[in-house]
Design an enzyme around this catalytic site. Structure first.
Site, PDB file in Angstrom:
ATOM      1  N   CYS A 145     -26.888 -27.257 -56.045  1.00 49.94           N
ATOM      2  CA  CYS A 145     -27.306 -27.884 -54.792  1.00 49.94           C
ATOM      3  C   CYS A 145     -28.336 -28.991 -54.969  1.00 49.94           C
ATOM      4  CB  CYS A 145     -27.829 -26.820 -53.832  1.00 49.94           C
ATOM      5  SG  CYS A 145     -29.352 -25.998 -54.374  1.00 49.94           S
TER       6      CYS A 145
ATOM      7  N   CYS B  73     -32.547 -18.307 -57.443  1.00 52.39           N
ATOM      8  CA  CYS B  73     -32.609 -18.689 -56.036  1.00 52.39           C
ATOM      9  C   CYS B  73     -32.322 -17.491 -55.138  1.00 52.39           C
ATOM     10  CB  CYS B  73     -31.611 -19.813 -55.765  1.00 52.39           C
ATOM     11  SG  CYS B  73     -31.692 -20.474 -54.087  1.00 52.39           S
TER      12      CYS B  73
ATOM     13  N   GLY C  87     -24.123 -15.903 -46.235  1.00 47.22           N
ATOM     14  CA  GLY C  87     -22.678 -16.106 -46.302  1.00 47.22           C
ATOM     15  C   GLY C  87     -22.070 -15.791 -47.639  1.00 47.22           C
TER      16      GLY C  87
END
Length: 328
Positions: free
Chosen positions: A152, A54, A78
């Site tokens: 996720c 990813c 982040g």
């Protein structure tokens, strides 16, 4: 991170800051580059890490290229990691995040020099509590948002996700011990991971652990705790952040899973993009499919690179081998 609520939170922050917010449809690409390899790895008896693909292929890959088309100079995320330049060579270096408990450099070792040159990690020098404090001071609506610790795209147990996605491809088989004796039966190799102790359904005077997975034979191999330890690991698809090939032997600090501490080891080059990773001390439950990541032995903050674990040689017991090709 894939829910409508997450997009709403991002939009709320953008509105608060007065910056544009756009949503891109990555459904097909995410399925192809992340979900399918994740599922295929489990079917082959491996333990995958979807965050790696990813990051390198989507966030810092295709998203960066799209952003460049819009005139964007950098991609900012982040991640708790840092980027600087080696004063001696001018090459970009990937460094651990200042908050060791949140450090995410392990998931970023595949980034190239070109990608690092166009990357910003604005919270990499902060501790998590400082990030939240700053968010509160700025009035950001996500300052107290609960952080996600799970994959996720998997809600709950990954086994249930596999059943829904490829349940028809998962076959039952036998559980045997390292001497070859049949000890039980299982409902599918993908439902097990190296080091697993619970859920084996075997009565034994002492604890048994999954020490190997043989997807071709549809077998789960169990053994005692001693058979989980190994010093020598074969790693394929090796990438060094510097962009240079491995010129071993190299002394490093290495780890074979995210949550463990990096420990002293030696990396020695093999054929193609494979290396032999030899730890000074035995490592427990090394799983094919996971990432082995190398850090500089003299400056443990610097990520040298890493690769995918192909197999290992236990101190005792059955060798663990991945179904990945040897030239990976």
């Amino acid at each position: 991170c894939c829910s409508p609520a997450a997009a709403d939170d991002a939009r709320a922050v953008a509105d608060h800051l007065g910056i544009p917010h756009y949503v891109l449809n990555y459904e097909a690409e995410f399925d192809r580059e992340v979900i399918r390899p994740f599922v295929d790895a489990y079917l082959k008896g491996e333990t995958p890490n979807p965050c790696l693909a990813c990051n390198s292929r989507l966030k810092f890959g295709s998203l960066r290229l799209r952003a460049t088309g819009w005139g964007a100079a950098r991609i900012a995320t982040g991640h708790y990691a840092r980027v600087d330049r080696d004063p001696a060579t001018g090459r970009y270096r990937l460094r651990r995040g200042a908050d060791r408990l949140k450090d995410q450099s392990y998931f970023l070792y595949e980034l190239t020099q070109e990608q690092l040159a166009a990357t910003l990690f604005p919270v990499g020098h902060l501790r998590k509590e400082d990030t939240r404090r700053m968010a509160r001071e700025l009035g950001l609506p996500v300052a107290e948002k609960k952080e996600s610790q799970e994959i996720c795209f998997v809600s709950g147990d990954y086994r249930e996700y596999l059943k829904q996605r490829v349940g028809e491809a998962i076959r039952p088989g036998i559980i045997r011990d390292t001497s070859g004796a049949v000890r039980g039966h299982h409902q599918g190799v993908p439902y097990f991971t190296i080091g697993q102790r619970r859920g084996l359904g075997i009565n034994n005077p002492s604890s048994l652990y999954v020490v190997a997975l043989d997807a071709a034979r549809c077998e789960v191999v169990v053994g005692d705790a001693r058979e989980l330890h190994t010093r020598e690991v074969e790693v394929g698809g090796v990438h060094l952040v510097s962009g240079e090939p491995v010129a071993g032997p190299i002394r490093v600090l290495a780890k074979v899973r995210y949550a463990q501490a990096a420990t002293p080891a030696t990396v020695d080059s093999m054929a193609g993009s494979r290396v032999r990773l030899c730890f000074d001390e035995p490592q427990r439950a090394v799983a094919p499919g996971q990432a082995a990541v190398f850090y500089d032995a003299e400056d443990s903050e610097v990520v040298l690179g890493g690769g995918t674990i192909l197999g290992c040689t236990p101190e005792t017991g059955t060798p663990l081998r991945s179904s990945l090709p040897e030239t990976a």
